[in-house]
Design a protein around this motif. Structure first.
Motif, PDB file in Angstrom:
ATOM      1  N   THR A   1     -25.943  29.459  28.355  1.00 27.98           N
ATOM      2  CA  THR A   1     -26.509  29.958  27.107  1.00 27.98           C
ATOM      3  C   THR A   1     -28.039  29.909  27.199  1.00 27.98           C
ATOM      4  N   PRO A   2     -28.727  31.011  26.911  1.00 24.33           N
ATOM      5  CA  PRO A   2     -30.183  31.047  27.083  1.00 24.33           C
ATOM      6  C   PRO A   2     -30.942  29.911  26.399  1.00 24.33           C
TER       7      PRO A   2
ATOM      8  N   PRO B   1     -13.445  26.713  25.952  1.00 21.39           N
ATOM      9  CA  PRO B   1     -13.246  27.017  27.376  1.00 21.39           C
ATOM     10  C   PRO B   1     -13.267  28.525  27.664  1.00 21.39           C
ATOM     11  N   GLY B   2     -12.991  29.331  26.651  1.00 25.78           N
ATOM     12  CA  GLY B   2     -12.976  30.781  26.819  1.00 25.78           C
ATOM     13  C   GLY B   2     -14.333  31.438  26.701  1.00 25.78           C
ATOM     14  N   GLY B   3     -15.353  30.728  26.205  1.00 27.48           N
ATOM     15  CA  GLY B   3     -16.678  31.318  26.116  1.00 27.48           C
ATOM     16  C   GLY B   3     -17.437  30.928  24.863  1.00 27.48           C
ATOM     17  N   LEU B   4     -18.499  31.695  24.621  1.00 27.61           N
ATOM     18  CA  LEU B   4     -19.425  31.440  23.522  1.00 27.61           C
ATOM     19  C   LEU B   4     -19.115  32.353  22.352  1.00 27.61           C
ATOM     20  N   PHE B   5     -19.118  31.789  21.145  1.00 28.29           N
ATOM     21  CA  PHE B   5     -18.978  32.540  19.903  1.00 28.29           C
ATOM     22  C   PHE B   5     -20.220  32.291  19.081  1.00 28.29           C
ATOM     23  N   ARG B   6     -20.933  33.366  18.746  1.00 26.50           N
ATOM     24  CA  ARG B   6     -22.120  33.251  17.878  1.00 26.50           C
ATOM     25  C   ARG B   6     -21.704  33.599  16.459  1.00 26.50           C
ATOM     26  N   VAL B   7     -22.067  32.750  15.533  1.00 28.76           N
ATOM     27  CA  VAL B   7     -21.754  32.990  14.128  1.00 28.76           C
ATOM     28  C   VAL B   7     -22.659  34.102  13.620  1.00 28.76           C
ATOM     29  N   PRO B   8     -22.061  35.136  13.024  1.00 31.35           N
ATOM     30  CA  PRO B   8     -22.895  36.256  12.534  1.00 31.35           C
ATOM     31  C   PRO B   8     -23.822  35.841  11.402  1.00 31.35           C
TER      32      PRO B   8
END
Length: 186
Positions: free
Chosen positions: A36-37, A179-186
């Protein structure tokens, strides 16, 4: 009542996971967080020391430490607030009455989160709006209420949900890593 039932259901499902499943999840979560940046360029990150049933933070903390990132970890105070110490992998760790691992070290104060680029928080579940279901003591809601930094919850994949029970005082997170990835809250 809805929160208590949701907590019980989620904790039961966590306890049913094997050690191998938890270890695999911890490794995958660490890779996603590190990519994640905001974390990749971070100088200081707050992160909890995971309990056995939680998504493991060991691989993430070790990788951050190897990168030279200062990792702050919480200490639970009697007034239900969190103090912070800079994590030293060589420092002895004790376990609180609540089963939470805590290291020794110089206390940095309850406002130390203000110096962090990102705060990694525990959760039992988070919904698509960023509402975080914790264990119910409110430590992180109090800590995050005054912090103006990005917060990210670590979850097992089934714990990112369309909706979780929440109240107005519950502080939302901006990101979730499974484990499946990143979720960004809108």
């Amino acid at each position: 009542m809805a929160k208590a039932q949701a907590r019980d259901d989620l904790l039961t499902r966590r306890r049913a996971m094997s050690a191998a499943e938890r270890a695999e999840a911890a490794d995958a979560i660490a890779l996603h967080v590190l990519a994640t940046p905001i974390v990749a360029r971070a100088r200081r990150v707050a992160c909890y020391l995971s309990m056995q049933s939680e998504p493991g933070t060991g691989p993430l903390i070790a990788a951050l430490h190897d990168r030279g990132v200062d990792v702050l970890v919480p200490l639970s105070l009697p007034d239900h607030t969190l103090d912070w110490v800079s994590f030293d992998p060589k420092a002895p760790t004790t376990t609180t009455e609540l089963g939470i691992p805590e290291p020794g070290g110089e206390r940095l104060g309850t406002d130390a989160l203000g110096s962090c680029d990102v705060v990694i928080v525990p959760a039992l579940a988070v919904d698509h709006a960023g509402h975080r279901l914790g264990r119910g003591a409110g430590y992180y809601d109090r800590a995050l209420a005054g912090a103006h930094t990005v917060s990210c919850a670590l979850l097992f994949s089934h714990e990112l949900m369309a909706e979780v029970p929440h109240e107005p005082h519950d502080v939302r997170v901006q990101m979730v890593v499974t484990p499946g990835g990143l979720f960004r809250v809108p």
